[in-house]
Design a protein around this motif. Structure first.
Motif, PDB file in Angstrom:
ATOM      1  N   VAL A   1       0.837  -1.200   0.000  1.00  0.00           N
ATOM      2  CA  VAL A   1       0.000   0.000   0.000  1.00  0.00           C
ATOM      3  C   VAL A   1       0.871   1.249   0.000  1.00  0.00           C
ATOM      4  O   VAL A   1       1.859   1.333   0.712  1.00  0.00           O
ATOM      5  N   TYR A   2       0.456   2.209  -0.823  1.00  0.00           N
ATOM      6  CA  TYR A   2       1.062   3.534  -0.795  1.00  0.00           C
ATOM      7  C   TYR A   2      -0.072   4.544  -0.686  1.00  0.00           C
ATOM      8  O   TYR A   2      -1.190   4.281  -1.105  1.00  0.00           O
ATOM      9  N   VAL A   3       0.222   5.681  -0.058  1.00  0.00           N
ATOM     10  CA  VAL A   3      -0.829   6.621   0.327  1.00  0.00           C
ATOM     11  C   VAL A   3      -0.532   8.007  -0.220  1.00  0.00           C
ATOM     12  O   VAL A   3       0.606   8.459  -0.183  1.00  0.00           O
ATOM     13  N   TRP A   4      -1.565   8.665  -0.721  1.00  0.00           N
ATOM     14  CA  TRP A   4      -1.489  10.053  -1.175  1.00  0.00           C
ATOM     15  C   TRP A   4      -2.484  10.877  -0.366  1.00  0.00           C
ATOM     16  O   TRP A   4      -3.462  10.347   0.159  1.00  0.00           O
ATOM     17  N   ALA A   5      -2.223  12.179  -0.299  1.00  0.00           N
ATOM     18  CA  ALA A   5      -3.144  13.094   0.399  1.00  0.00           C
ATOM     19  C   ALA A   5      -3.315  14.350  -0.444  1.00  0.00           C
ATOM     20  O   ALA A   5      -2.398  14.756  -1.159  1.00  0.00           O
ATOM     21  N   THR A   6      -4.493  14.954  -0.337  1.00  0.00           N
ATOM     22  CA  THR A   6      -4.759  16.228  -1.010  1.00  0.00           C
ATOM     23  C   THR A   6      -5.396  17.177  -0.018  1.00  0.00           C
ATOM     24  O   THR A   6      -6.048  16.764   0.943  1.00  0.00           O
ATOM     25  N   ARG A   7      -5.195  18.449  -0.297  1.00  0.00           N
ATOM     26  CA  ARG A   7      -5.780  19.523   0.527  1.00  0.00           C
ATOM     27  C   ARG A   7      -6.411  20.526  -0.425  1.00  0.00           C
ATOM     28  O   ARG A   7      -5.731  21.118  -1.259  1.00  0.00           O
ATOM     29  N   THR A   8      -7.719  20.681  -0.315  1.00  0.00           N
ATOM     30  CA  THR A   8      -8.439  21.597  -1.200  1.00  0.00           C
ATOM     31  C   THR A   8      -9.180  22.633  -0.384  1.00  0.00           C
ATOM     32  O   THR A   8      -9.681  22.351   0.707  1.00  0.00           O
ATOM     33  N   SER A   9      -9.245  23.837  -0.928  1.00  0.00           N
ATOM     34  CA  SER A   9     -10.008  24.916  -0.297  1.00  0.00           C
ATOM     35  C   SER A   9     -11.393  24.953  -0.908  1.00  0.00           C
ATOM     36  O   SER A   9     -11.548  24.857  -2.128  1.00  0.00           O
ATOM     37  N   ASN A  10     -12.378  25.097  -0.054  1.00  0.00           N
ATOM     38  CA  ASN A  10     -13.766  25.161  -0.506  1.00  0.00           C
ATOM     39  C   ASN A  10     -14.217  26.615  -0.584  1.00  0.00           C
ATOM     40  O   ASN A  10     -13.614  27.501   0.017  1.00  0.00           O
ATOM     41  N   ALA A  11     -15.287  26.864  -1.290  1.00  0.00           N
ATOM     42  CA  ALA A  11     -15.818  28.223  -1.467  1.00  0.00           C
ATOM     43  C   ALA A  11     -16.249  28.853  -0.143  1.00  0.00           C
ATOM     44  O   ALA A  11     -16.226  30.067   0.003  1.00  0.00           O
ATOM     45  N   ASP A  12     -16.616  28.028   0.830  1.00  0.00           N
ATOM     46  CA  ASP A  12     -17.096  28.549   2.111  1.00  0.00           C
ATOM     47  C   ASP A  12     -15.970  28.870   3.105  1.00  0.00           C
ATOM     48  O   ASP A  12     -16.224  29.138   4.268  1.00  0.00           O
ATOM     49  N   GLY A  13     -14.715  28.823   2.648  1.00  0.00           N
ATOM     50  CA  GLY A  13     -13.583  29.128   3.512  1.00  0.00           C
ATOM     51  C   GLY A  13     -13.025  27.925   4.247  1.00  0.00           C
ATOM     52  O   GLY A  13     -11.994  28.013   4.906  1.00  0.00           O
ATOM     53  N   MET A  14     -13.705  26.812   4.142  1.00  0.00           N
ATOM     54  CA  MET A  14     -13.221  25.575   4.759  1.00  0.00           C
ATOM     55  C   MET A  14     -12.204  24.917   3.821  1.00  0.00           C
ATOM     56  O   MET A  14     -12.213  25.178   2.626  1.00  0.00           O
ATOM     57  N   SER A  15     -11.384  24.075   4.385  1.00  0.00           N
ATOM     58  CA  SER A  15     -10.477  23.242   3.597  1.00  0.00           C
ATOM     59  C   SER A  15     -10.766  21.791   3.919  1.00  0.00           C
ATOM     60  O   SER A  15     -11.181  21.465   5.037  1.00  0.00           O
ATOM     61  N   THR A  16     -10.545  20.933   2.960  1.00  0.00           N
ATOM     62  CA  THR A  16     -10.724  19.504   3.148  1.00  0.00           C
ATOM     63  C   THR A  16      -9.399  18.808   2.878  1.00  0.00           C
ATOM     64  O   THR A  16      -8.777  19.022   1.836  1.00  0.00           O
ATOM     65  N   ILE A  17      -9.001  17.984   3.817  1.00  0.00           N
ATOM     66  CA  ILE A  17      -7.803  17.160   3.668  1.00  0.00           C
ATOM     67  C   ILE A  17      -8.292  15.731   3.562  1.00  0.00           C
ATOM     68  O   ILE A  17      -9.068  15.259   4.401  1.00  0.00           O
ATOM     69  N   GLU A  18      -7.861  15.045   2.519  1.00  0.00           N
ATOM     70  CA  GLU A  18      -8.269  13.655   2.371  1.00  0.00           C
ATOM     71  C   GLU A  18      -7.091  12.805   1.947  1.00  0.00           C
ATOM     72  O   GLU A  18      -6.137  13.292   1.351  1.00  0.00           O
TER      73      GLU A  18
END
Length: 148
Positions: A90-107
């Motif tokens: 297993v290898y793992v990647w992560a992303t961090r995106t900014s949402n229009a409402d000022g929140m960010s999502t890390i997955e």
């Protein structure tokens, strides 16, 4: 009489093969549902810059601990590890995106070499890979929360 027994045996083999196929299809469906559930849970939201930075650092640590390969690229929006040479790892990647409402999502997203064949069907390590990926993705939120 011998032909009758041979025909009965052939019919029994066909029935057993059909049952085996149905069981494999059901098992794959159940595994895909478990993987989808894990993928839906493999994220965390943040709003303040300081909180997002802290969570992003923890995410990087999580990726390093759970991936069999080293990080090959990391910035403010992505953490990517190299694809392993070994199948079933297993290898793992992560992303961090900014949402229009000022929140960010890390997955995060777990991947595994040998899980699928080139045609998209399950590979010979499907079951092993699926369980490892499910575990990595399900434990992410707990790791982030436990380290808070």
């Amino acid at each position: 009489m011998k032909n009758g027994r041979l025909a009965a045996f052939a019919l029994l083999m066909i029935i057993l093969a059909g049952c085996n196929t149905e069981a494999r299809v059901a098992a794959r469906r159940d595994t895909e549902i478990a993987l989808e559930t894990a993928r839906e849970q493999a994220h965390v939201d943040c709003s303040s810059s300081a909180d997002c930075e802290r969570l992003w650092r923890l995410t990087r640590l999580y990726v390093v601990q759970r991936s069999v390969t080293p990080i090959r690229r990391a910035d403010d929006t992505a953490i990517e590890t190299a694809e392993p040479h070994t199948f079933g790892a297993v290898y793992v990647w992560a992303t961090r995106t900014s949402n229009a409402d000022g929140m960010s999502t890390i997955e995060i997203k777990g991947m595994c070499r040998g899980m699928y064949r080139a045609d998209g069907n399950p590979g010979w390590l499907y079951g092993t890979c699926a369980e490892q990926i499910r575990s990595v993705e399900m434990e992410f939120r707990s790791f982030i929360g436990a380290a808070s």
